[in-house]
Design an enzyme around this catalytic site. Structure first.
Site, PDB file in Angstrom:
ATOM      1  N   HIS A  62       0.816  -1.222   0.000  1.00 34.48           N
ATOM      2  CA  HIS A  62       0.000   0.000   0.000  1.00 34.48           C
ATOM      3  C   HIS A  62       0.847   1.268   0.000  1.00 34.48           C
ATOM      4  O   HIS A  62       0.328   2.350   0.265  1.00 34.48           O
ATOM      5  CB  HIS A  62      -0.950   0.008   1.204  1.00 34.48           C
TER       6      HIS A  62
ATOM      7  N   ASN B  21      -3.704 -12.365  15.655  1.00 31.28           N
ATOM      8  CA  ASN B  21      -4.475 -11.113  15.701  1.00 31.28           C
ATOM      9  C   ASN B  21      -5.089 -10.956  17.082  1.00 31.28           C
ATOM     10  O   ASN B  21      -5.299 -11.945  17.795  1.00 31.28           O
ATOM     11  CB  ASN B  21      -5.584 -11.140  14.641  1.00 31.28           C
TER      12      ASN B  21
END
Ligand code: OAD
Length: 241
Positions: free
Chosen positions: A116, A210
Site C-alpha cells: 500500500h 491477531n
C-alpha cells in the site's frame, strides 16, 4: 482440499502478511478499531484519487501528519522478532505489509514489500519517479527530478488504485510453505484474499495472529489471538528451534 503436514524444520519459504495491528503497540493508530484513523477521517476525504484532485492540501496534510509521527514511534517486539526471523531462519522470509510506516525496516527486516506504499516516499505526477521524502510535502514542493510544481503526491495506494507488486506477491504466495498473517482485520482486498489463494494451492500451513478473530479467521489452519508484541516473539522462537 487436503493440506500436507509440515514440520517446523521443513519450512523453507515464509510469507508474513502484516496490517495495522502489528504497529498498534508502537503507538500507530489502526484503521477500523474504536478511535481508529477511519473514525477520525473519512476515506473519501483523504484516501482516494478524487479527494486529492478536489483538495490536495487536505490530503497532503493527512499524510504529512502521519509521516511526522514516524519520528516519535519505534519498532515493537513483533517487528524486532520478524527482523530476527529473517536473519536467523534457514530459508526465505518475506514481509508483505499493508502498512505505510517504516517499522519493519527499523525492526531489522530487509525483505519488505509495501503493497500500500510508503509514507517516506513521494511520487511525481509528471516524470513518474519515486523519491525518498522527509518532512512535509505540499503543493509548493518541487519535484527533485523534473522540477515541476505542483507535482508530488504521497507514494500511497489510495482506494480505487492497484496495490504495488501484486505479481511478485502472488508468486511468493504460490511458493510459500508457511503463511502468517499478523494484525490485519481481513477486510481489505486483495490482501484479505491471500490466505484463500495459499490454501487453494494446498501445500502451506497458515497461521493468523491477531488481537481477535479477523473477518477471515476461519480460512486459517491455525489461529492465535492476543497482542502481536507477545505472540510474534513466541512464534518466532518456535520457528527458530
Ligand atoms: P484494521 O484497522 O482494519 O485492522 C487492524 C487489526 O489489528 C484488527 O483486527 C485488530 O483487532 C488488530 N490488532 C489491534 N491491535 C493489535 C495488537 N496489538 N496485536 C495484534 N493485532 C492487533 O487495519 P488493516 O487490516 O491493516 O489501506 O487495514 C487494511 C487496510 O485498510 C490498510 O492498509 C489501509 C486501510 O484502509 C489503505 O489505506 C489503502
Amino acid at each position: 482440499m487436503c493440506q500436507k503436514e509440515n514440520t517446523v524444520a521443513s519450512y523453507k519459504n515464509i510469507v508474513v502478511l502484516t496490517g495495522a495491528g502489528v504497529s498498534a503497540e508502537s503507538g500507530v493508530a489502526t484503521f477500523r478499531e474504536n478511535g481508529g484513523l477511519w473514525e477520525q477521517h473519512r476515506v473519501e476525504d483523504v484516501a482516494t484519487p478524487e479527494a486529492f484532485a478536489r483538495d490536495p492540501d487536505m490530503v497532503q496534510s493527512f499524510y504529512n501528519m502521519r509521516r511526522a509521527q514516524l519520528a516519535s514511534v519505534g519498532p515493537n517486539a513483533a517487528h524486532s522478532a520478524l527482523g530476527l526471523l529473517e536473519k536467523k531462519f534457514d530459508g526465505h522470509v518475506t514481509v508483505v505489509t499493508q502498512n505505510v510506516d517504516n517499522l519493519h525496516e527499523r525492526g531489522g527486516s530487509s525483505t519488505v514489500i509495501h503493497m500500500h506504499g510508503e509514507l517516506t516516499k513521494v511520487r511525481c505526477s509528471y516524470c513518474r519517479n519515486v523519491f525518498e521524502w522527509q518532512g512535509d510535502c505540499t503543493q509548493a514542493s518541487r519535484c527533485p527530478g523534473c522540477f515541476n510544481q505542483p507535482a508530488l503526491r504521497p507514494h500511497i495506494v489510495w482506494f480505487g488504485e492497484m496495490p504495488f507488486e501484486m505479481d511478485r506477491i502472488e508468486s511468493l504466495l504460490r511458493a510459500c510453505d508457511l503463511f502468517i498473517s499478523i494484525g490485519t482485520s481481513g477486510s481489505v482486498y486483495p490482501a484479505a484474499g491471500f490466505v484463500s489463494l495459499v490454501r487453494s494451492i494446498g501445500h502451506a500451513h497458515t497461521i493468523e495472529v491477531n488481537l481477535e478473530p479477523s473477518d477471515g479467521a476461519s480460512y486459517f489452519a491455525e489461529t492465535r489471538h492476543g497482542k502481536a508484541g507477545s505472540l510474534v516473539p513466541l512464534l518466532v522462537d518456535e520457528l527458530l528451534v
